[in-house]
Design an enzyme around this catalytic site. Structure first.
Site, PDB file in Angstrom:
ATOM      1  N   ARG A 145      67.801  53.071  20.572  1.00  0.00           N
ATOM      2  CA  ARG A 145      68.302  54.131  21.461  1.00  0.00           C
ATOM      3  C   ARG A 145      69.740  53.840  21.868  1.00  0.00           C
ATOM      4  NH1 ARG A 145      69.593  58.319  23.984  1.00  0.00           N
ATOM      5  NH2 ARG A 145      68.508  59.099  25.835  1.00  0.00           N
ATOM      6  N   THR A 187      27.773  49.344  39.445  1.00  0.00           N
ATOM      7  CA  THR A 187      28.416  50.232  40.418  1.00  0.00           C
ATOM      8  C   THR A 187      27.607  51.507  40.637  1.00  0.00           C
ATOM      9  OG1 THR A 187      30.571  49.402  39.713  1.00  0.00           O
ATOM     10  CG2 THR A 187      30.559  51.441  40.980  1.00  0.00           C
ATOM     11  N   ILE A 222      30.101  53.702  34.234  1.00  0.00           N
ATOM     12  CA  ILE A 222      29.520  52.688  33.357  1.00  0.00           C
ATOM     13  C   ILE A 222      30.080  52.825  31.935  1.00  0.00           C
ATOM     14  CG2 ILE A 222      27.406  51.626  32.553  1.00  0.00           C
ATOM     15  CD1 ILE A 222      27.883  51.646  35.642  1.00  0.00           C
ATOM     16  N   THR A 223      30.732  51.780  31.468  1.00  0.00           N
ATOM     17  CA  THR A 223      31.387  51.758  30.158  1.00  0.00           C
ATOM     18  C   THR A 223      30.370  51.542  29.042  1.00  0.00           C
ATOM     19  OG1 THR A 223      33.350  50.811  31.206  1.00  0.00           O
ATOM     20  CG2 THR A 223      33.229  50.659  28.816  1.00  0.00           C
ATOM     21  N   THR A 251      38.444  45.281  42.658  1.00  0.00           N
ATOM     22  CA  THR A 251      39.797  45.728  42.984  1.00  0.00           C
ATOM     23  C   THR A 251      40.687  44.551  43.352  1.00  0.00           C
ATOM     24  OG1 THR A 251      39.269  45.993  45.326  1.00  0.00           O
ATOM     25  CG2 THR A 251      38.873  47.901  43.883  1.00  0.00           C
ATOM     26  N   GLU A 293      36.186  45.933  37.649  1.00  0.00           N
ATOM     27  CA  GLU A 293      35.648  44.570  37.787  1.00  0.00           C
ATOM     28  C   GLU A 293      36.206  43.861  39.016  1.00  0.00           C
ATOM     29  OE1 GLU A 293      34.620  42.146  34.491  1.00  0.00           O
ATOM     30  OE2 GLU A 293      34.895  43.772  33.062  1.00  0.00           O
ATOM     31  N   PHE A 334      26.560  47.854  31.424  1.00  0.00           N
ATOM     32  CA  PHE A 334      26.364  46.980  32.583  1.00  0.00           C
ATOM     33  C   PHE A 334      26.320  47.875  33.816  1.00  0.00           C
ATOM     34  CE2 PHE A 334      28.513  44.295  35.872  1.00  0.00           C
ATOM     35  CZ  PHE A 334      27.836  43.106  35.759  1.00  0.00           C
ATOM     36  N   GLY A 357      30.823  51.745  45.291  1.00  0.00           N
ATOM     37  CA  GLY A 357      32.167  51.269  44.970  1.00  0.00           C
ATOM     38  C   GLY A 357      32.198  49.755  44.882  1.00  0.00           C
ATOM     39  N   SER A 358      33.115  49.135  45.623  1.00  0.00           N
ATOM     40  CA  SER A 358      33.271  47.678  45.588  1.00  0.00           C
ATOM     41  C   SER A 358      32.119  46.947  46.278  1.00  0.00           C
ATOM     42  CB  SER A 358      34.590  47.272  46.257  1.00  0.00           C
ATOM     43  OG  SER A 358      35.693  47.764  45.517  1.00  0.00           O
TER      44      SER A 358
END
Length: 391
Positions: free
Chosen positions: A279, A131, A162-163, A376, A374, A128, A136-137
């Site tokens: 612990r 950006t 980009i993922t 800030t 997606e 997708f 940026g935003s």
């Protein structure tokens, strides 16, 4: 949907899905999560397992190779995966809600038939491309351009962060580009359109992967386009509507990111409960100390509240009601919960929390991006304020 929002109990079919994914996360994802995080390697074997389970096709109709489920099923799945590994969860989230969903929502029938079966099967991942390095935003500041020439779009520009854009199974990236100047009421503004760019297209280059603080097993790249040519029919949706289309995709995606955030927040609780029962300090299990008990109680309360937030957004989405405000609230609250729980979990683990030997160190690194990606936290507050009528 409304019933389980009121009771906090999932219907049986969602509960069974959650259990199935939880078992997969514990048996398949957990054993390799630390290895992939340390090596910064993409978990192809895990992605293959998710594909075999049909997870990439969860919210899509069977006619396109999907599972015939809904967005709620996707979010429940994301939460369960993120309880163990956020890199795996975001790979699925981006592949479905950012990679395949734009094609499903806005594509022509021919585009759906061409791309969705492979995206739903997990044989192919989609990216997708919104950006940009200087944006940026401010997604409206798109500088990438696309012009028509001889029945093709010629694309020039770049995209950042980009993922799923550079894996061996990446098949396409949908990008926004300026295709002209708007007319009418929007006269003078950039006309932004969305265009499908298949992987391997000449002029489309994928830069080396980023060195990141977290999500180390997730694939993330900067992309560049130099006289990249694709057919005119690769336009996704209407010309000039690309920005609006992607904003609507982001509204849905924010609910999905909220689900990932809740999963990480709950995973912190899971790890802390396991640790404080083993612990010992000053002659007692540290779970016997009220200071520790109260901290874990606060963590559980954050995860529970954030979960109800994304359930509420899903309920409005399922009823086809406006949900922009609820999605922004869910994302804001859940990402805050993830960050706060990761910090508290690291504190409970003490020095061990700072070591990658335990998952909470990875959770701490993975949590921060949830307050950024997606939209800030500041963008979410802006959206909420606007929905309240504040301009």
């Amino acid at each position: 949907m409304t019933d389980f929002l009121a009771t906090g109990m999932l219907p049986d079919h969602y509960e069974q899905l959650a259990k199935t994914v939880r078992d997969f996360a514990q048996s398949v994802v957990a054993p390799v999560a630390a290895k992939h995080d340390e090596e910064h390697s993409f978990p192809y074997e895990v992605v293959s397992g998710m594909a075999d389970m049909g997870l990439f096709g969860l919210p899509f109709p069977e006619e396109y190779g999907g599972m015939g489920g809904d967005f709620t099923a996707l979010c429940i799945t994301l939460e369960e995966l993120a309880r163990v590994d956020s890199s795996v969860a975001i790979t699925l989230e981006a592949g479905v809600s950012l990679g395949a969903m734009p094609v499903f929502r806005f594509g022509t029938e021919a585009q759906k038939q061409e791309w969705l079966p492979k995206l739903c099967s997990g044989e192919m991942l989609g990216g997708f491309g919104l950006t940009e390095p200087g944006g940026g935003s401010d997604a409206g500041a798109t500088a990438t351009t696309a012009r028509r020439d001889g029945g093709e779009w010629v694309i020039n520009g770049s995209k950042a962060f980009i993922t799923n854009s550079g894996t061996d199974i990446t098949g396409l990236v949908t990008v926004t580009a300026v295709t002209g100047t708007a007319t009418g009421a929007e006269a003078g503004r950039k006309e932004i359109s969305a265009i499908i760019v298949p992987a391997g297209t000449p002029g489309f280059a994928v830069s080396k992967k980023y060195s990141k603080v977290g999500w180390n097993a997730s694939d993330t790249h900067e992309l560049s386009f130099v006289d990249c040519r694709v057919p005119e029919e690769n336009l996704l949706g209407s010309q000039g509507r690309g920005y609006a289309q992607f904003l609507s995709i982001l509204d849905e995606g924010r609910i999905a990111i909220a689900a990932v955030s809740v999963g990480l927040a709950q995973g912190c609780v899971d790890e802390c409960l396991r640790y404080v029962g083993e612990r010992e300090a000053f002659g007692h299990k540290i779970g016997e100390y009220q200071a520790i008990q109260f901290k874990i109680a606060d963590m559980e309360a954050r995860a529970h509240t954030a979960r109800l937030g994304y359930y509420a957004a899903l309920a409005k989405m399922a009823r086809a009601e406006p949900f922009k405000k609820e999605a922004a609230i869910a994302k804001l609250v859940a990402s805050n919960a993830a960050m706060d729980n990761a910090r508290d979990a690291t504190q409970i683990f003490g020095g061990y929390g700072f070591m990658n030997e335990f998952p909470v160190g990875r959770f701490y690194r993975d949590a921060k991006i949830l307050e950024i990606g997606e939209g800030t936290s500041e963008v979410q507050r802006m959206l909420i304020a606007r929905e309240l009528g504040l301009r």
